[in-house]
Design a protein around this motif. Structure first.
Motif, PDB file in Angstrom:
ATOM      1  N   THR A 345       0.820  -1.209   0.000  1.00  0.00           N
ATOM      2  CA  THR A 345       0.000   0.000   0.000  1.00  0.00           C
ATOM      3  C   THR A 345       0.856   1.263   0.000  1.00  0.00           C
ATOM      4  O   THR A 345       0.354   2.353   0.249  1.00  0.00           O
ATOM      5  N   THR A 347       3.501   2.021   1.982  1.00  0.00           N
ATOM      6  CA  THR A 347       3.859   2.540   3.309  1.00  0.00           C
ATOM      7  C   THR A 347       5.271   3.137   3.369  1.00  0.00           C
ATOM      8  O   THR A 347       5.479   4.193   3.956  1.00  0.00           O
ATOM      9  N   GLU A 373       4.796  -3.045  -7.635  1.00  0.00           N
ATOM     10  CA  GLU A 373       3.742  -3.863  -7.012  1.00  0.00           C
ATOM     11  C   GLU A 373       3.129  -4.745  -8.102  1.00  0.00           C
ATOM     12  O   GLU A 373       2.968  -4.312  -9.236  1.00  0.00           O
TER      13      GLU A 373
HETATM   14  C1  LIG Z   1       4.254  -7.632   2.867  1.00  0.00           C
HETATM   15  S1  LIG Z   1       3.498  -6.712   1.593  1.00  0.00           S
HETATM   16  C2  LIG Z   1       4.281  -5.171   1.666  1.00  0.00           C
HETATM   17  C3  LIG Z   1       3.583  -4.308   2.581  1.00  0.00           C
HETATM   18  C4  LIG Z   1       3.874  -2.850   2.423  1.00  0.00           C
HETATM   19  N1  LIG Z   1       5.149  -2.492   2.973  1.00  0.00           N
HETATM   20  C5  LIG Z   1       2.724  -2.139   3.102  1.00  0.00           C
HETATM   21  O1  LIG Z   1       2.870  -1.730   4.269  1.00  0.00           O
HETATM   22  O2  LIG Z   1       1.675  -2.067   2.514  1.00  0.00           O
HETATM   23  C6  LIG Z   1       4.107  -7.425   0.210  1.00  0.00           C
HETATM   24  C7  LIG Z   1       3.572  -6.824  -1.068  1.00  0.00           C
HETATM   25  O3  LIG Z   1       4.410  -7.290  -2.108  1.00  0.00           O
HETATM   26  C8  LIG Z   1       3.645  -7.570  -3.247  1.00  0.00           C
HETATM   27  N2  LIG Z   1       4.387  -8.552  -4.024  1.00  0.00           N
HETATM   28  C9  LIG Z   1       4.496  -9.877  -3.778  1.00  0.00           C
HETATM   29  N3  LIG Z   1       5.244 -10.468  -4.713  1.00  0.00           N
HETATM   30  C10 LIG Z   1       5.647  -9.496  -5.561  1.00  0.00           C
HETATM   31  C11 LIG Z   1       6.443  -9.486  -6.730  1.00  0.00           C
HETATM   32  N4  LIG Z   1       6.974 -10.604  -7.171  1.00  0.00           N
HETATM   33  N5  LIG Z   1       6.652  -8.315  -7.354  1.00  0.00           N
HETATM   34  C12 LIG Z   1       6.116  -7.166  -6.875  1.00  0.00           C
HETATM   35  N6  LIG Z   1       5.346  -7.111  -5.787  1.00  0.00           N
HETATM   36  C13 LIG Z   1       5.110  -8.260  -5.125  1.00  0.00           C
HETATM   37  C14 LIG Z   1       2.339  -8.101  -2.687  1.00  0.00           C
HETATM   38  O4  LIG Z   1       1.269  -7.983  -3.598  1.00  0.00           O
HETATM   39  C15 LIG Z   1       2.170  -7.264  -1.434  1.00  0.00           C
HETATM   40  O5  LIG Z   1       1.388  -6.146  -1.683  1.00  0.00           O
END
Ligand SMILES: C[S@@+](CC[C@H](N)C(=O)[O-])C[C@H]1O[C@@H](n2cnc3c(N)ncnc32)[C@H](O)[C@@H]1O
Length: 1017
Positions: A345, A347, A373
């Motif tokens: 999102t 952050t 993302e």
């Molecule tokens: C743990 S969350 C990150 C949270 C972020 N820091 C927040 O507070 O919203 C991981 C994010 O990485 C994205 N994601 C997962 N695999 C990915 C990829 N291969 N490439 C890009 N984004 C990816 C997911 O959709 C998810 O929104």
């Protein structure tokens, strides 16, 4: 408990007054805030200080604290007054200014007054502990009507989302067939996704994006009342174009009418939020909630969970500090390009926008801050949040053009001279241009929270991570190449992101990730630890612990999880610094205290800056262990076996005792391929094979490979290999000669269908059990149970002593492909032993060594001294003084353990109640009462007189007797088909057999302990 909290509060206040000399108002207010926070936490609420609120008159007010729930709804307000104020007059003033009287607490550290529903509800003197407790409890328990209604609407929405999504899926399929315009638009969109995001994006993924877009579009348009944020986004525009080709007229009305009421409720709540941070939090909470109901599997796979602010802020400060310390530059300086590869999102980026100095912000925002993302919803939200934060901060709207909708791990384009690998000459697309632009940059800070989800546990869940051949190849060349672990699980998302980031980072730079902490001490990560120490020059780790997969005291020490207890893996924040021209790597470690709760861990990060923390230097040992280093003579003992020796075919033998070794069998479908009778085994396996073959006939050559997974009959247990066989059109047939006997648990043999097709992993067992053989089983390093050893003539199960623990086997013999039997103990080992214990009359033989090893592995002093080593490596064997004594102990132990069914039954006294007099149904119990030496067999029969030492013979966490009891309980099968069709085990049929077995295993236990206790201390 609450009363205790108040008493603690009073003690704290007294101290402040005593040491402060006078009343320090702000310290007193903070103490009361802490007290209130503790009450709120008990109700899963959060006390958020100073959130702006718009009241009825339109005026904005800022209560000292607001009670909020997980969906950021306001439950109540707190106003703190100075003791010099006239509390009653202050209350009147606040109400006159429009403070809501639904649920508000006023206090001046002497008196607390609670208003609810417009009326004074309670008043308490602070010295009256019971009255104050009652008042605070009432305050945090009051749920305002609007909040109740909002939650009801959300619950209803959650319940409706799956049906709505299904309806939209059907509409899309229908329209795809009927509308050429839609078909064309969707095909083009898919082609673009495959080029821009990842070539493995499928039609199903594109369809899901459309559904998510349709279901949530209104939220974005209205929660942030400035729709240009959304309309101007390149991807949103493109998706909207596709949607416009089919989603209008009646179709749109039908769906829209159903979702409109929810959005009205959501919008009504959103309209009351004026603080932009709160608005973002509200949107994130909605998004997390939506994703979890919409697609829980994807939510898990992608790691959809936002990162607590405390972590994000801490990491940004730390990265800034480290950049200055190592490179003399701050994050705001030109040339420091920053990337969040999994922005969720947004952050990290929004926090960065808040953090950077005014003078540097615009340039950074436009040129040097990047993020990626892969999922559509968080991508939208990130885009909105980032642009919104920028506007709040500067007062000017400026589109953020450095967010890419891309699969980071698939984007290795930067390696090839800044070109994204794909050929996109034909397509002019803004998103692709952005990716290309990003790839041309030299990135010096990579910061974020990549997904932590490890390998999928169960193929029937059909929730596999995507494949990433390039990154995986790099993992193989680095982390795996340096690893000595047997089963490497390094193709998980967590290792992949670190691999990707390490390759992406410039020659000078910093990676700051919050992730799984298992790399710190897990054996599988030994190669990983070596590689990062080789590739970086400074490593700083803040271990936040919280691993919920542990047990007992260790579990308690791990404490809460900093992700508000929403995840189970232990967490660490780590910073890796790479500096060109610098030699070696300095590693520093800091950890939160043991037992800390989730909130305390967050406070640790909030209240400490990186520079406040004390870091301990780590000096890895030669096996690349970082923590819990063992200091003893381990390195001088002889290795029992090693990966290198096993793989050297025909070459000079390595310096180990056993050449071949293997893990126990992993069936991945125990309920299907283990059975208590041969007939039952055959029936189950035949059933499975019939269904499987039916599926091959139904799908092979008819359904596209990528769609098969969604169409399978999941009434049998699938695994990756079996799916693969289906994809290749392989038919199975039942083979009688594969029905073998396995050692399923200690002293519990079962029939096993030992088939390479239906056992997920047989490792080297087929070479070991091609004929009669004898193995010493022992705990695989890295397991989470105490070390054990057990000899067997049957095929041991990988989980011989239960989950979270693997079993390795050392055979006496091995068999060649032509069936020839060879000795498995090396000539080198024989020479070592013979040289150490020279005896020309009766030289040591290989079976003597086999026995000697078995005895040593039982030696309690050995297990204790080398406990840490055994957790990480295969055993090494010392030369004890009296070889023959040890070999004899080993021989006797082995005789006991292999022939346990022939052991003399121990004279346990049996008591049976008369079934006539009890007149109740007989219920199996199989319970051990260790203190009294009693085993309750069932409601009729009890065995007495188990000697205390019998319980001391333990294998893993249970004693031998407990394994027998445990394995014979009646349990409901987990697999639904087995439960329905093959749930035939009844304890009553085995009762006499079990009693007999218990008596014999009791003898085995007592005799084992007699021998073990003779061994020197
Ligand atoms: C743990 S969350 C990150 C949270 C972020 N820091 C927040 O507070 O919203 C991981 C994010 O990485 C994205 N994601 C997962 N695999 C990915 C990829 N291969 N490439 C890009 N984004 C990816 C997911 O959709 C998810 O929104």
């Amino acid at each position: 408990m609450s009363v205790q909290l108040i008493q603690q509060y009073h003690a704290k206040v007294e101290k402040i007054i005593r040491y402060g000399g006078s009343r320090n108002e702000s310290a007193l207010r903070k103490s009361f805030q802490d007290l209130l926070e503790a009450y709120a936490l008990g109700r899963n609420l959060l006390l958020v200080p100073e959130v702006e609120l718009r009241v009825r008159s339109g005026r904005r007010v800022v209560p000292d604290g607001t009670l909020k729930d997980a969906l950021r709804q306001d439950w109540g307000y707190w106003e703190s007054k100075d003791e010099k104020d006239d509390l009653q007059a202050e209350i009147a003033t606040k109400f006159a200014r429009g403070y809501p009287a639904t649920n508000i607490l006023f206090e001046d550290t002497h008196t607390a007054v609670l208003y609810q529903a417009g009326e004074e509800a309670l008043r308490a003197d602070f010295t009256d502990v019971a009255a104050l407790d009652a008042l605070l409890t009432r305050f945090v328990s009051y749920e305002p009507r609007e909040v109740t209604e909002f939650h009801r609407a959300i619950e209803q929405f959650n319940a409706d989302v799956p049906a709505l999504a299904a309806e939209l899926r059907a509409i899309i399929e229908e329209q795809y067939a009927a509308s050429p315009a839609f078909q064309k638009a969707l095909n083009e969109f898919l082609a673009l996704c495959q080029k821009a995001i990842n070539p493995h994006v499928e039609m199903a993924d594109a369809r899901e994006m459309i559904i998510q877009h349709v279901l949530t579009e209104d939220i974005f348009m209205t929660v942030f009342d400035e729709p240009q944020f959304h309309r101007e986004n390149a991807i949103a525009r493109m998706l909207q174009e596709v949607v416009d080709t089919f989603y209008y007229g009646t179709t749109r009305h039908t769906i829209h009418d159903r979702i409109a009421p929810y959005y009205e409720t959501i919008n009504a709540r959103a309209a009351q939020i004026y603080n932009h941070w709160e608005k973002q939090k509200f949107l994130k909470a909605l998004y997390e909630n939506f994703y979890r109901v919409y697609n829980p599997k994807a939510a898990d796979r992608l790691g959809v969970i936002y990162t607590p602010d405390e972590i994000v802020r801490f990491m940004i400060h730390a990265a800034d500090h480290l950049a200055f310390q190592h490179f003399g530059k701050t994050l705001g300086d030109a040339g420091v390009e920053i990337l969040d590869p999994t922005t969720g999102t947004g952050t990290f980026i929004t926090e960065l926008i808040e953090y950077l100095p005014d003078s540097q912000l615009q340039y950074k925002y436009q040129h040097e801050i990047h993020c990626n993302e892969v999922a559509i919803l968080p991508y939208y939200i990130a885009n909105l949040n980032i642009e919104y934060t920028y506007k709040q901060r500067t007062g000017a709207y400026l589109p953020f053009e450095n967010i890419c909708f891309v699969d980071t791990l698939d984007n290795m384009g930067f390696v090839k001279g800044g070109q994204h690998q794909m050929d996109f000459l034909a397509i002019v697309d803004e998103n692709i241009e952005r990716v290309q632009r990003q790839n041309e940059r030299r990135i010096s800070v990579i910061i974020g929270n990549p997904p932590y989800n490890a390998n999928q546990l169960n193929e029937n869940e059909n929730n596999k991570n995507r494949e990433y051949p390039d990154v995986d190849q790099r993992i193989k060349e680095t982390y795996i190449r340096h690893s000595t672990a047997q089963k490497t699980k390094l193709y998980d998302m967590y290792a992949r992101f670190l691999r990707w980031a390490s390759d992406r980072l410039d020659r000078n730079g910093i990676i700051a990730f919050v992730s799984n902490n298992s790399f710190l001490d897990a054996r599988t990560y030994d190669g990983f630890r070596k590689a990062v120490a080789d590739e970086f020059n400074g490593i700083y780790v803040v271990d936040l612990k919280g691993n919920a997969y542990t047990s007992g005291e260790r579990r308690r020490r791990e404490g809460g999880n900093v992700f508000s207890d929403q995840i189970k893996v232990g967490v660490a924040v780590y910073f890796l610094v790479r500096k060109e021209g610098e030699e070696g790597c300095r590693i520093f470690y800091n950890a939160v205290p043991d037992y800390a709760r989730a909130e305390e861990k967050k406070a640790y990060l909030r209240d400490n800056h990186f520079t406040d923390l004390q870091f301990w230097p780590i000096h890895p040992d030669k096996h690349h262990n970082w923590l819990n280093l063992a200091e003893n003579d381990w390195g001088e003992l002889i290795p029992i076996a090693s990966k290198e020796a096993k793989s050297r075919k025909g070459q000079a033998e390595n310096q180990v005792i056993f050449k071949l070794f293997s893990l126990g069998v992993v069936t991945a479908r125990d309920e299907w391929v283990y059975a208590d009778t041969e007939q039952e085994l055959e029936r189950k396996v035949r059933f499975l094979i019939d269904v499987y073959n039916g599926e091959v006939n139904r799908h092979f050559g008819k359904v596209d490979r990528s769609d098969v997974a969604d169409k399978l009959d999941y009434s049998i247990k699938w695994t990756r290999a079996v799916k693969q066989d289906l994809a290749n059109g392989v038919q199975y047939s039942f083979q009688q000669n594969l029905a073998a006997t396995g050692l399923y648990r200690p002293f519990v043999k079962r029939y096993l269908y030992f088939s390479p097709e239906l056992n997920e992993m047989q490792y080297r067992l087929p070479e070991i059990f091609a004929g009669e053989n004898l193995v010493i089983g022992f705990t695989d390093p890295g397991s989470q149970k105490p070390f054990m050893t057990l000899a067997s003539q049957q095929i041991p199960d990988y989980h011989l002593v239960g989950a979270a623990c693997g079993t390795e086997c050392l055979p006496l013999y091995c068999y060649t492909a032509s069936g020839e039997r060879l000795e498995n103990i090396t000539d080198w080992a024989l020479a070592q032993f013979q040289a150490q214990y020279p005896d020309p009359q009766s030289p040591i033989t290989k079976p003597d060594i086999f026995h000697y090893v078995y005895a040593v592995l039982h030696h309690p002093a050995y297990r204790q001294k080398y406990e840490l080593n055994l957790k990480r490596e295969f055993p090494r064997i010392p030369f004890y003084d009296d070889f023959w004594q040890w070999a004899e102990w080993g021989r006797r132990l082995m005789d006991l353990h292999l022939n346990y069914e022939q052991a003399e039954p121990y004279p346990l006294a049996r008591e049976d109640l008369d079934p006539q007099t009890t007149r109740r149904a007989v219920v199996p119990r199989l319970i051990a009462r260790k203190e009294t030496g009693v085993i309750e067999v069932d409601t009729l029969t009890t065995l007495r007189g188990v000697p205390p030492e019998a319980w001391d013979y333990r294998l893993g966490t249970y004693s031998a007797l407990e394994w027998v009891l445990e394995r014979h309980k009646e349990r409901t099968p987990k697999d639904p088909t087995i439960r329905e069709k093959f749930n035939t085990y009844r304890f009553a049929d085995y009762k006499e057999h079990v009693i007999d077995l218990l008596r014999r295993v009791c003898t085995v236990s007592v005799e084992t302990m007699k021998i073990v206790r003779q061994m020197p201390g």
